[in-house]
Scaffold this active site. Structure first.
Site, mmCIF file in Angstrom:
data_model
loop_
_atom_site.group_PDB
_atom_site.id
_atom_site.type_symbol
_atom_site.label_atom_id
_atom_site.label_comp_id
_atom_site.label_asym_id
_atom_site.label_seq_id
_atom_site.Cartn_x
_atom_site.Cartn_y
_atom_site.Cartn_z
ATOM 1 N N HIS A 1 -6.947 -5.743 2.347
ATOM 2 C CA HIS A 1 -5.822 -5.106 3.038
ATOM 3 C C HIS A 1 -5.251 -6.155 3.996
ATOM 4 C CE1 HIS A 1 -6.817 -0.740 2.213
ATOM 5 N NE2 HIS A 1 -7.980 -1.297 1.942
ATOM 6 N N HIS B 1 -10.174 -5.518 -3.182
ATOM 7 C CA HIS B 1 -8.847 -5.784 -2.607
ATOM 8 C C HIS B 1 -8.958 -6.114 -1.137
ATOM 9 C CE1 HIS B 1 -9.710 -1.450 -2.457
ATOM 10 N NE2 HIS B 1 -9.071 -1.427 -1.300
ATOM 11 N N VAL C 1 -10.857 2.848 -3.815
ATOM 12 C CA VAL C 1 -10.471 2.226 -5.088
ATOM 13 C C VAL C 1 -11.474 1.115 -5.372
ATOM 14 C CG1 VAL C 1 -8.704 0.957 -6.343
ATOM 15 C CG2 VAL C 1 -8.028 2.783 -4.759
ATOM 16 N N ASP D 1 0.855 -1.186 0.000
ATOM 17 C CA ASP D 1 0.000 0.000 0.000
ATOM 18 C C ASP D 1 0.891 1.236 0.000
ATOM 19 O OD1 ASP D 1 -3.216 0.581 0.975
ATOM 20 O OD2 ASP D 1 -1.766 2.232 1.090
ATOM 21 N N ASN E 1 -12.916 -3.145 2.494
ATOM 22 C CA ASN E 1 -13.855 -2.027 2.561
ATOM 23 C C ASN E 1 -14.819 -2.132 1.387
ATOM 24 O OD1 ASN E 1 -12.620 -0.765 4.854
ATOM 25 N ND2 ASN E 1 -10.947 -0.169 3.499
HETATM 26 P P1 AMP Z 1 -9.812 1.367 0.134
HETATM 27 O O1 AMP Z 1 -10.199 2.484 1.057
HETATM 28 O O2 AMP Z 1 -10.082 0.034 0.763
HETATM 29 O O3 AMP Z 1 -10.384 1.511 -1.248
HETATM 30 O O4 AMP Z 1 -8.234 1.453 0.056
HETATM 31 C C1 AMP Z 1 -7.496 1.739 -1.096
HETATM 32 C C2 AMP Z 1 -6.043 1.690 -0.716
HETATM 33 O O5 AMP Z 1 -5.282 1.786 -1.903
HETATM 34 C C3 AMP Z 1 -5.572 2.825 0.211
HETATM 35 O O6 AMP Z 1 -5.048 2.270 1.413
HETATM 36 C C4 AMP Z 1 -4.496 3.541 -0.611
HETATM 37 O O7 AMP Z 1 -3.413 3.967 0.176
HETATM 38 C C5 AMP Z 1 -4.085 2.467 -1.609
HETATM 39 N N1 AMP Z 1 -3.560 2.950 -2.871
HETATM 40 C C6 AMP Z 1 -4.094 3.894 -3.682
HETATM 41 N N2 AMP Z 1 -3.347 4.060 -4.786
HETATM 42 C C7 AMP Z 1 -2.309 3.196 -4.678
HETATM 43 C C8 AMP Z 1 -1.192 2.891 -5.498
HETATM 44 N N3 AMP Z 1 -0.992 3.519 -6.669
HETATM 45 N N4 AMP Z 1 -0.312 1.953 -5.061
HETATM 46 C C9 AMP Z 1 -0.510 1.324 -3.883
HETATM 47 N N5 AMP Z 1 -1.549 1.563 -3.076
HETATM 48 C C10 AMP Z 1 -2.433 2.490 -3.460
#
Ligand code: AMP
Ligand code: ZN
Length: 120
Positions: free
Chosen positions: A103, A101, A97, A31, A88
């Site tokens: 975490h 995924h 995003v 992340d 999430n």
């Molecule tokens: P969510 O709130 O579950 O959608 O989390 C999305 C996660 O993606 C967040 O913890 C961000 O820090 C992570 N994230 C966003 N863009 C990138 C990226 N380019 N590379 C790695 N992690 C990312």
């Protein structure tokens, strides 16, 4: 594949990421804004926007994501003290995003809550 999805771009190597694992169905990378010493995102290559979009045919894929989590946890030496998986789903959970995924969080004691965010 979704043209505007940043995780699809990482999967397709159009965007750089620190990839720690990949196979024919799953990719995992660090992340970019870690909430714990180990914070890895485990994603299916298939573009599934949220958990709510899962279909019956994705059941085995969801199992594989969890087996990969264990493999990564062992590689990062989290198997003794443990780790947390978070998914999430939608705006109330703070999903930003929209490519499914997991975490994987570990490397320190995590708060004993189910809250999401920097305080996990
Ligand atoms: P969510 O709130 O579950 O959608 O989390 C999305 C996660 O993606 C967040 O913890 C961000 O820090 C992570 N994230 C966003 N863009 C990138 C990226 N380019 N590379 C790695 N992690 C990312
Ligand atoms: Zn995607």
């Amino acid at each position: 594949m979704s043209a505007e999805c940043i995780f699809c771009k990482i999967i397709n190597k159009e965007l750089d990421a620190d990839i720690v694992y990949e196979d024919d169905q799953v990719v995992a990378f660090k992340d970019i804004n870690p909430a714990a010493p180990v914070h890895i995102l485990i994603v299916p290559r298939k573009h599934i926007p949220t958990l709510l979009d899962l279909e019956k045919e994705d059941a085995e894929l969801m199992g594989r994501l969890h087996l990969v989590a264990n493999e990564i946890a062992r590689a990062f030496k989290l198997d003794k003290k443990g780790y947390r998986l978070v998914i999430n789903t939608g705006p109330d959970a703070g999903q930003i995003v929209f490519h499914l995924h997991l975490h994987l969080l570990g490397g320190r004691p995590l708060l004993q809550t189910i809250a999401k965010g920097r305080g996990v």
